[in-house]
Design an enzyme around this catalytic site. Sequence first.
Site, PDB file in Angstrom:
ATOM      1  N   CYS A   1      11.489  23.345 -35.203  1.00 14.27           N
ATOM      2  CA  CYS A   1      10.229  24.092 -35.177  1.00 14.27           C
ATOM      3  C   CYS A   1       9.579  23.908 -33.801  1.00 14.27           C
ATOM      4  O   CYS A   1       9.752  22.882 -33.151  1.00 14.27           O
ATOM      5  CB  CYS A   1       9.300  23.571 -36.270  1.00 14.27           C
ATOM      6  SG  CYS A   1       7.707  24.431 -36.317  1.00 14.27           S
TER       7      CYS A   1
ATOM      8  N   ASP B   1       6.624  23.356 -33.246  1.00 12.66           N
ATOM      9  CA  ASP B   1       5.497  22.426 -33.373  1.00 12.66           C
ATOM     10  C   ASP B   1       5.593  21.286 -32.347  1.00 12.66           C
ATOM     11  O   ASP B   1       6.640  20.632 -32.231  1.00 12.66           O
ATOM     12  CB  ASP B   1       5.491  21.846 -34.807  1.00 12.66           C
ATOM     13  CG  ASP B   1       4.175  21.158 -35.129  1.00 12.66           C
ATOM     14  OD1 ASP B   1       3.794  20.224 -34.394  1.00 12.66           O
ATOM     15  OD2 ASP B   1       3.526  21.561 -36.105  1.00 12.66           O
TER      16      ASP B   1
ATOM     17  N   ARG C   1       4.490  18.443 -32.398  1.00  7.70           N
ATOM     18  CA  ARG C   1       4.617  17.077 -32.942  1.00  7.70           C
ATOM     19  C   ARG C   1       6.056  16.718 -33.305  1.00  7.70           C
ATOM     20  O   ARG C   1       6.312  15.629 -33.804  1.00  7.70           O
ATOM     21  CB  ARG C   1       3.724  16.934 -34.182  1.00  7.70           C
ATOM     22  CG  ARG C   1       2.247  17.081 -33.897  1.00  7.70           C
ATOM     23  CD  ARG C   1       1.490  17.296 -35.191  1.00  7.70           C
ATOM     24  NE  ARG C   1       1.888  18.533 -35.860  1.00  7.70           N
ATOM     25  CZ  ARG C   1       1.442  18.926 -37.050  1.00  7.70           C
ATOM     26  NH1 ARG C   1       0.597  18.160 -37.709  1.00  7.70           N
ATOM     27  NH2 ARG C   1       1.840  20.067 -37.570  1.00  7.70           N
TER      28      ARG C   1
ATOM     29  N   HIS D   1      10.005  19.989 -40.617  1.00 12.43           N
ATOM     30  CA  HIS D   1       9.104  18.823 -40.564  1.00 12.43           C
ATOM     31  C   HIS D   1       7.947  18.988 -41.543  1.00 12.43           C
ATOM     32  O   HIS D   1       7.614  20.106 -41.945  1.00 12.43           O
ATOM     33  CB  HIS D   1       8.577  18.635 -39.138  1.00 12.43           C
ATOM     34  CG  HIS D   1       7.660  19.726 -38.680  1.00 12.43           C
ATOM     35  ND1 HIS D   1       6.282  19.607 -38.663  1.00 12.43           N
ATOM     36  CD2 HIS D   1       7.921  20.985 -38.249  1.00 12.43           C
ATOM     37  CE1 HIS D   1       5.750  20.727 -38.212  1.00 12.43           C
ATOM     38  NE2 HIS D   1       6.720  21.584 -37.958  1.00 12.43           N
TER      39      HIS D   1
ATOM     40  N   CYS E   1       4.021  21.297 -41.562  1.00 12.34           N
ATOM     41  CA  CYS E   1       4.376  22.470 -40.737  1.00 12.34           C
ATOM     42  C   CYS E   1       3.379  23.611 -40.977  1.00 12.34           C
ATOM     43  O   CYS E   1       3.214  24.075 -42.106  1.00 12.34           O
ATOM     44  CB  CYS E   1       5.800  22.928 -41.063  1.00 12.34           C
ATOM     45  SG  CYS E   1       6.342  24.335 -40.079  1.00 12.34           S
TER      46      CYS E   1
HETATM   47 ZN    ZN Z   1       6.486  23.600 -37.985  1.00 13.61          ZN
END
Ligand code: ZN
Length: 301
Positions: free
Chosen positions: A54, A56, A58, A110, A113
Amino acid sequence: MQNQIVHESISEMKKYAKALQGNKNYVAKKTAEDPEYFTKLAQGQNPKYLLIGCSDSRAPPNEITETDPGEIFIHRNIANVVVPTDLNINCVIQYAIEHLKVHNIVIMGHTFCGGVKAAMKQDSVGGLLDLWLNNLKLVYEKHQDLINQLENEDDRVACLAHMNVREQVLNVWKNPIVQKSWQDGHPVMVHGWLFRVETGFIEELEIEESIPNNLSKVFKLNFKPTQPQPKFKQQIEEKEDERARSPSIRKRFQRMQSRLETEIKRLTITLQDANQEVEKEVVEQVSEVLQKDLDFTTDDN
Ligand SMILES: [Zn+2]
């Protein structure tokens, strides 16, 4: 109001500048450990895995797996989705398998999300994003009875993120390039991970779909042999020889040659009283043009 905008802009510029300063620190740290680090890195990459994760911020693949640049080939998008018609991801998969020769593909979802969370809601997040989230909604629709039993929203998000990883593992198996890798003697394995943002640990998901044999027959492909078999190769060569000797090509060639000779003769007669140099030049030009015409016609066959 204006002061606030100026203040915010300065604050954002500082964050931006911090990233570039961070890069200088990174280079200093790496070269202190190994002065040849970047020189070696420039020689090429030899990643062992393709990771589809992803976007993202993080869930940075290298950092959470303690791997260095050059070790993982990475593709990231919102909610780690493998869309069969996505040109971008398909190029990444093909390059990873056929050129980088990776043997492992990892789908990494994750917890927490945002994409997964948005897909479980009915509020629109905008045209293109809604379209993209439809990929997640399909997974949610399939497993909503299980997911909706969970009381806590974070757990529901984690559950759908998990289910999404399983679905995307299957989508990777459906990919023709991945399927063909087995036939080409370069078997690729597909794995599913769920990265837990709240603990930092990666859960390796037990997925029966990790084995290609479990792929539904509907999606299983049979490929024609890549290299022509000796007998087939001979047939192709014979056909090519036959084509080269073809009477139609020979006739065409003769026709062009005859046309060329006639044109040169005609021009020579027309220009017999003209200056010898001019005559020579014109004849050469015509010859050149006709020869090009002849080459083109021959190549065309
Ligand atoms: Zn995500």
